[in-house]
Enzyme design. Structure first.
Site, mmCIF file in Angstrom:
data_model
loop_
_atom_site.group_PDB
_atom_site.id
_atom_site.type_symbol
_atom_site.label_atom_id
_atom_site.label_comp_id
_atom_site.label_asym_id
_atom_site.label_seq_id
_atom_site.Cartn_x
_atom_site.Cartn_y
_atom_site.Cartn_z
ATOM 1 C CB CYS A 197 -24.664 -4.577 9.997
ATOM 2 S SG CYS A 197 -23.403 -4.527 11.285
ATOM 3 C CB CYS A 240 -14.324 0.739 12.499
ATOM 4 S SG CYS A 240 -12.785 0.841 11.556
ATOM 5 C CG ASP A 264 -0.342 0.131 2.525
ATOM 6 O OD1 ASP A 264 0.896 0.248 2.590
ATOM 7 O OD2 ASP A 264 -1.066 0.108 3.535
ATOM 8 C CB CYS A 302 -8.142 3.350 16.008
ATOM 9 S SG CYS A 302 -9.762 3.180 16.782
ATOM 10 C CB CYS A 309 -16.046 5.503 14.655
ATOM 11 S SG CYS A 309 -14.752 6.736 14.372
ATOM 12 C CB CYS A 351 -9.577 8.298 11.070
ATOM 13 S SG CYS A 351 -9.044 6.587 11.236
ATOM 14 C CB CYS A 365 -17.884 -0.769 11.301
ATOM 15 S SG CYS A 365 -18.853 -0.329 9.833
ATOM 16 C CB CYS A 420 -16.576 -6.260 11.111
ATOM 17 S SG CYS A 420 -17.281 -7.019 9.630
ATOM 18 C CB CYS A 425 -22.706 -3.954 4.998
ATOM 19 S SG CYS A 425 -20.900 -3.876 4.956
#
Length: 395
Positions: free
Chosen positions: A205, A258, A148, A255, A212, A228, A208, A262, A202
């Site tokens: 739901c 989130c 990444d 963190c 936060c 964030c 997540c 799940c 998802c």
């Protein structure tokens, strides 16, 4: 012998591509990847639109490279015109215990699960290179591997390849591995058969989103990086904005809230097959282990760790915010010692930490000793700390 002849209903080129893909999946598993899937190299116009909106709203914060590399990021063929297929790989890093249990240990640090291992950039990229070499040996062609740090939109490509879908927390979710996945890609000039893309699972739901601590999701499938905690503790180079300090708790690097929330994680399992190099000393370390760290000690302790990338000053800024949230008077002396640190970023965070652990009279005595700081941000911290109601003066 059964299976020794190709299926006449499958074109020969496709049959060769299928055998090559099966071979790659087997080799990828041996290297510790849990999933391999293939997508084409065509640009997705929706990806461009979403990224352009994200940048236009300035939700990328100080991550200017997202805007600077936008064209290459949204189109694999702009990044590399010769690419014909993109092989997406996932590596499970799921924890074997609840990572959020650390949040109750206020005098101990909480480090994001991914950073409790050797730097995944090194791990994933090294194994991608091994797999890419096997691909070239078997099929020829050229390859490029990316983790990444490159201008590649791994999550949309992974969804297009069928590895999972981008959940409401903007991370990839898998029905088999939940939200705990490292992603990497191999771009190749070899034509491979694309897999079917995944679809969103998802439903209604919003676990997540509700998890936060700082309200970083303006809407489902959207994130404002500036709110964030992962951004604030890693990418952010300045002081942590006051309105987020309490919400940070003892999170000193990243963190997981989130991700851990799940429900699809119930199908995940601990990442033993990935052969990651785990750091047990980062599971729930005492904050005191870090408050006295100078730069050489920081570099030595975090050698081979992704934490090392943020540098000692940003790291201590985070540790001091956690100390200020600890309500532990035993940390006062260590925090006070950093009020005289050479780095303004550390001095300012130390002033705030001590102000949260002591009273205004104590801060006034420290201010008299310290004198006026040369840095504007540190002076602002002192002004706030010397307010009589500094303990509750969070905007």
């Amino acid at each position: 012998m059964p299976g020794s002849r190709p299926d006449p209903s499958v074109p020969r080129a496709d049959a060769r591509a299928e055998r090559l893909t099966a071979y790659l999946r087997k080799e990828a598993t041996a290297l510790g990847f849990c999933e391999l899937a293939i997508t084409g190299a065509d640009a997705d116009p929706d990806v461009r639109t979403r990224l352009e909106q994200f940048v236009a709203l300035e939700r990328h914060g100080s991550m200017d490279w997202l805007a600077d590399t936008l064209d290459r990021r949204v189109d694999p063929q702009t990044l590399w015109p010769d690419v014909r297929s993109v092989i997406m790989l996932a590596m499970n890093y799921g924890p074997d215990t609840d990572p959020l249990s650390n949040l109750d240990r206020k005098s101990n640090a909480s480090v994001s699960v991914y950073a409790r291992n050797r730097d995944y950039h090194d791990i994933v990229k090294g194994r991608l290179k091994q797999l890419a070499s096997k691909l070239v040996s078997r099929a020829g062609g050229d390859v490029k591997v990316f983790v990444d740090t490159a201008p590649v939109m791994e999550k949309p490509l992974a969804q297009s390849a069928g590895l999972g879908w981008i959940g409401k927390h903007t991370n990839l979710v898998s029905r088999r591995h939940g939200s705990w996945l490292f992603l990497g890609s191999i771009f190749t000039t070899v034509n491979l058969i694309p897999d079917a893309p995944d679809t969103d699972h998802c439903g209604s739901c919003r676990a997540c989103l509700d998890a936060c601590p700082t309200g970083a999701f303006p809407a489902p499938y959207q994130i404002d990086a500036r709110r964030c905690i992962s951004y604030l503790t890693i990418e952010n180079k300045g002081p942590v904005p006051h309105q987020f300090r309490r919400a940070m708790g003892n999170r000193i690097y990243g963190c997981d809230d989130c991700l851990a929330a799940c429900p699809w994680n119930k199908y995940a399992h601990a990442a033993r097959e990935a052969k990651l190099v785990a750091r047990d000393d980062l599971v729930s370390p005492p904050l005191t282990d870090f408050l006295a760290m100078d730069d050489p000690a920081f570099r030595a302790f975090f050698s081979g760790s992704p934490v090392k990338r943020i540098g000692r000053d940003r790291f201590l800024r985070n540790v001091l915010v956690a100390a200020g949230n600890s309500a532990d008077p035993a940390l006062v002396a260590a925090c006070e010692a950093l009020i005289d640190d050479a780095a303004p970023l550390v001095r300012g965070a130390a002033v705030w930490a001590v102000s949260q652990l002591t009273d205004a009279a104590h801060m006034a005595r420290l201010a008299a000793r310290a004198g006026e700081d040369a840095d504007a941000d540190v002076r602002a911290e002192w002004r706030r700390a010397l307010c009589a109601d500094h303990q509750t003066a969070q905007p």
